[in-house]
Scaffold this active site. Sequence first.
Site, PDB file in Angstrom:
ATOM      1  N   CYS A 107       0.808  -1.222   0.000  1.00  0.00           N
ATOM      2  CA  CYS A 107       0.000   0.000   0.000  1.00  0.00           C
ATOM      3  C   CYS A 107       0.839   1.269   0.000  1.00  0.00           C
ATOM      4  O   CYS A 107       0.304   2.364  -0.183  1.00  0.00           O
ATOM      5  CB  CYS A 107      -0.947  -0.008   1.189  1.00  0.00           C
ATOM      6  SG  CYS A 107      -2.012  -1.461   1.250  1.00  0.00           S
TER       7      CYS A 107
ATOM      8  N   HIS B 210      -3.209   6.866   2.077  1.00  0.00           N
ATOM      9  CA  HIS B 210      -3.706   5.551   1.687  1.00  0.00           C
ATOM     10  C   HIS B 210      -5.036   5.295   2.388  1.00  0.00           C
ATOM     11  O   HIS B 210      -5.174   5.506   3.596  1.00  0.00           O
ATOM     12  CB  HIS B 210      -2.674   4.478   2.065  1.00  0.00           C
ATOM     13  CG  HIS B 210      -3.231   3.096   2.000  1.00  0.00           C
ATOM     14  ND1 HIS B 210      -3.849   2.605   0.878  1.00  0.00           N
ATOM     15  CD2 HIS B 210      -3.286   2.105   2.936  1.00  0.00           C
ATOM     16  CE1 HIS B 210      -4.253   1.369   1.120  1.00  0.00           C
ATOM     17  NE2 HIS B 210      -3.921   1.043   2.347  1.00  0.00           N
TER      18      HIS B 210
ATOM     19  N   ASN C 283     -10.385  -0.562   0.422  1.00  0.00           N
ATOM     20  CA  ASN C 283      -8.923  -0.473   0.370  1.00  0.00           C
ATOM     21  C   ASN C 283      -8.444  -1.107  -0.931  1.00  0.00           C
ATOM     22  O   ASN C 283      -8.613  -2.306  -1.149  1.00  0.00           O
ATOM     23  CB  ASN C 283      -8.346  -1.211   1.590  1.00  0.00           C
ATOM     24  CG  ASN C 283      -6.832  -1.226   1.627  1.00  0.00           C
ATOM     25  OD1 ASN C 283      -6.164  -0.954   0.641  1.00  0.00           O
ATOM     26  ND2 ASN C 283      -6.279  -1.577   2.776  1.00  0.00           N
TER      27      ASN C 283
END
Length: 319
Positions: A111, A246, A276
């Site tokens: 990520c 993020h 996500n």
Amino acid sequence: MFIKFAGTGSYLPPKVVDNFEISRMVDTSDEWIQTRTGVVTRHIAEKDTVASMAAKAGRIALEDAGMRPEEIDMVIVSTVSAEQVLPCVACEVQKELGLVNASALDINSACSGFITGYQMVAGQMKAGMIKNALLIGSESLSNGVDWSDRSTCILFGDGAGAAVLRMECPPEELEVTCIMHADGSKGHHLTCSVGHGKHKVPFDEYYRMNGREIFKFAVKKVPEVIGEVLEKQGVSVEEIDYFVLHQANKRIIEGIARRLGQTEEKFPMNVMRNGNISSACIPMLLDEMSREGKIKPREKLVLAGFGAGLTWGGFYTEW
């Protein structure tokens, strides 16, 4: 002068899965998921691949920048979920978009991938080796989701985000304020094993996460690295217009905002709609903000990512 975000683009596959559909797979509910993560819906790739989504987002970014494919000197794709090992996704994108003068490579820092990719592009520009780059985060995390695991299947989605980065000054005048960190000793808190060979790491093929430890890691380390970036750049936290983070979890982002003593309005979010999407989150959010006119010229931004590895990092830029 900072690297110019000359254009942005994003792509989401058409299939949308809401929390009610998830609740028919595992013991959960819409209220439980929203309370703990903020996620309401996520997009799931059916016909799309990591490469096809990357190419679609990249094409939109090129069009937004008003640039021809042959002007791109480098294409980087960040992904942890590609369907193939070889050729790399970036080479597939190069072929699809006709980036005939671009070198191509994939990166994996989970990520944190968009931050890592930005630093790699910045280094090449600072060295005078390239002028224009296409940086993409593309993920099909549904490839590795265990739909019986409530701790992970509620979180992840699929999609791609892209940015065309352009150097508009001599290399020696380029400002680069980017910081990266890693702590491999804590890598066991977020794992997935799809490797080959006789000595394959004995994790299973699905994403497995210690959510409590990842939460603690993120709300501690992200404010710290943002502080490092601000100190290096010589600006205060109050001067920053937006913190583009993020999109792991709404509660994590809220916790980071509290740690920094800033209002949540400075922390744009789309995790509610998209879930996500690992390294695609930051460029997708940037594209959304840009197209909605939320970011104005010369506004000050800090972008930060965090994820498996464990890895984390951030950079400062001006729009």
